[in-house]
Enzyme design. Structure first.
Site, PDB file in Angstrom:
ATOM      1  NE  ARG A  74      -4.187  -0.704   1.285  1.00  0.00           N
ATOM      2  CZ  ARG A  74      -5.318  -0.183   1.758  1.00  0.00           C
ATOM      3  NH1 ARG A  74      -5.392   0.188   3.027  1.00  0.00           N
ATOM      4  NH2 ARG A  74      -6.351   0.026   0.969  1.00  0.00           N
TER       5      ARG A  74
ATOM      6  CG  ASP B 239      -4.607  -0.889  -3.538  1.00  0.00           C
ATOM      7  OD1 ASP B 239      -5.096  -2.028  -3.414  1.00  0.00           O
ATOM      8  OD2 ASP B 239      -4.580  -0.047  -2.630  1.00  0.00           O
TER       9      ASP B 239
ATOM     10  CB  SER C 280      -7.830   0.378  -3.369  1.00  0.00           C
ATOM     11  OG  SER C 280      -7.133   0.377  -2.151  1.00  0.00           O
TER      12      SER C 280
ATOM     13  CD  GLN D 226      -2.532   6.188  -4.446  1.00  0.00           C
ATOM     14  OE1 GLN D 226      -2.498   6.902  -5.455  1.00  0.00           O
ATOM     15  NE2 GLN D 226      -2.985   6.606  -3.285  1.00  0.00           N
TER      16      GLN D 226
END
Lengths: 381, 381
Positions: free
Chosen positions: B122, B130, B133, B127
């Site tokens: 993370r 990810d 997420s 990002q």
């Protein structure tokens, strides 16, 4: 005066005609209010919540119907219920008088004074009693939730670490009460919204909600009495479909809301148009129970056809029974105010255009010309 | 280098690992991309749409798995699929390594280099990869649509001719990615939103979305490595429940999102708390498949208990397969960029913290200490 809240008998009807909060106000006016045991249960209003505000819970259905001066229901009223009513009593409910004039005839034979909530005039003074509108508002809201929950995509534009999500495109057909609430809800959820209506004068309302108005110039008059849309000629329907085809094809979601009272709903989305939609697109057809605005609609079902999901919901207001019952109860209570004196006595003033317009049977006669026409009864004046 | 998009075999899995739009970019980089026939079908991507961008459609599953250098899947990967993989090939998917470490062991025995999307670090640099997420975001959005469609009331405040509708009260528990998107979506729909998280540092994020933060002061450290919430002590859990009880009782909708990787989800809403909720209230439990945050939750079902509907959805991202697949594909393609040279050659640099962190098996060994711990394997260093 005794007012009775009768229990709905249709399996899918979760609404109740009067909620405790509104019943409480009638009780305070000295009116005796009865509720059939369990009538509010499916709308999450227990018998106890009625009792708390002074409403009497009646276990025996026959007693309730026989002894009440006014019986309140939502709908759909069934012929089997007519004989439960006492001669001379008053019934207020959705009676579908243009779609089911036979029921009205039965009510007149039973010598019941029946008020049909569909027949409340569309005047400013009657707005607070306009149950068609209050329920259509719920249907418009819910149609968008169904569309968003069915669509395999997001509605809003989102900027995420995994890239930008483009907003969904929603086309709303028919900008009446349901259509306008559908537009507002789709906009709330972040969709890009277009709307179409054959009545050019709703353009401003559509635009004020942040939607684009799809202009289809027609050569004929499109507005009927009461501000409703008129049924179009075949030529105008054809032209409308041509203009709309490209808009339908570009949409992720199409919501149709076109209904003509007492008639089969007009086809706005042909199967040919569905074949041109994007895979995964969704149609929610609010006219499903009137035959549907989309050729692929099956009432009460989700149909997957040509990669498009066509949802044909029936009685959406019933799926939001708390608020649907609350606003319906407020509509009823506004109408009841016109019938009761400040002393709680019952008076019917047929000089009042609302009482006159909404009352379909009285003293053994059918009072509405439109219902008589629907029955094919000759005019006797 | 050959990259294969394998078809998901689980009945309820509608996502596909790579969508045509993203596959097209890999093809342009000179990478050979294969797709198993029908892999995109349930996400509304036909074989033809893959072929159009230069992806080869492979009808024979065995060939695809055997000849590919990299196999891409979503999840849940099943043990029966391990043997389809060629020794030395690369697998990228959700592998649930902490919940199902036995599968990881099988993959290591098969000498597959397996990347688990749950193990992407993370960090800011990671990002764009990810996937936890990107999929949690979908779940948070959808949870609110389900709640709104289940609630017997409107979400927004509305001023109508039949009176004013009060806005729904929504309580979101857990303000991670799913929780924050749930807050944002509930706010979009016009609800009044409160949110709770044991990590006090998310307060500002919650407030910036227009929600009220429910403060529960705890005496212990609540943040684990990677910014996730830590499992609380029994004392802290008890205190939290006490503070939350009144907020739950006042809510029309409660959305719970608390999950601890590899463990049973913590109970945030007890049955006792449910009994105090309003009739018609709704709980949507996003931790349903991990045992649930609500004591009344049954995974995959809608339960009506004490007048409250408790919805326990499983795999919500799969219910929005177009966008779920699109963002997952973008996550994968960002990860693949770290593995491929500009000439399209495959290189694995284990000095890179993302490659190092996400790779759970390589050369016949389990590489992740957390997975080893989960397996109870002794550390050998």
């Amino acid at each position: 005066m005794k007012i009775a809240i009768a229990k709905e008998i249709q399996v899918d009807e979760r609404r109740v005609a009067l909620v405790p909060e509104v019943a409480a106000k009638l009780v305070k006016q000295g009116i005796e209010v009865w509720v059939e045991a369990g009538a509010g249960e499916r709308a999450f209003f227990s018998d106890a919540t009625y009792e708390e505000v002074g409403v009497k819970v009646i276990g025996d259905t026959a007693t309730l119907w026989r002894d009440a001066d006014i019986v309140l229901k939502v709908g759909n009223f069934e012929e089997s219920e007519v004989d439960k009513l006492r001669e001379g009593s008053i019934l207020i409910a959705f009676l579908n008088p243009l779609g089911d004039p036979g029921l009205v005839q039965k009510l007149s034979e039973r010598k019941v004074t029946a008020f049909s909530m569909e027949m409340i005039p569309r005047t400013s003074r009657a707005q607070s009693m306009d149950a068609l509108s209050s329920q259509a508002n719920l249907a418009g809201y819910k149609s968008v939730l169904i569309a968003a929950a069915t669509l395999p995509k997001y509605f809003p534009m989102l900027t995420t670490a995994a890239g930008t999500i483009r907003p969904a495109k929603v086309l709303v057909m028919g900008a009446g009460v349901a259509g306008l609430q559908a537009i507002a809800t789709a906009r709330r959820l972040g969709a890009v919204v277009e709307a179409f209506d054959i009545r050019p004068e709703v353009k401003e309302q559509v635009q004020s909600l942040g939607a684009k108005f799809v202009d289809v110039t027609l050569e004929e008059d499109t507005v009927a009495e009461g501000g409703y849309a008129k049924e179009l000629s075949e030529k105008a329907k054809q032209h409308t479909r041509e203009v709309l085809t490209a808009h339908v094809a570009a949409s992720d979601v199409v919501i149709t809301t076109a209904q003509v009272p007492g008639r089969k709903a007009p086809i706005l989305v042909t199967e040919e148009m569905v074949t041109q939609m994007k895979p995964g697109a969704v149609v929610v057809d609010l006219a499903a129970s009137q035959g549907g605005n989309c050729e692929c609609t099956e009432a009460g079902k989700d149909v997957l056809k040509h990669g498009v999901t066509i949802v044909g919901p029936i009685n959406l207001p019933s799926s939001m029974p708390v608020h649907a019952s609350e606003v319906y109860a407020k509509n009823l209570s506004a109408l009841l105010k016109l019938m009761a004196t400040t002393e709680g006595e019952l008076t019917l003033n047929f000089e009042d255009d609302i009482i006159d317009g909404a009352c379909v049977t009285h003293n053994g006669e059918i009072r509405s010309q439109r219902v008589k026409d629907a029955l094919g009864v000759a005019v006797t004046q």
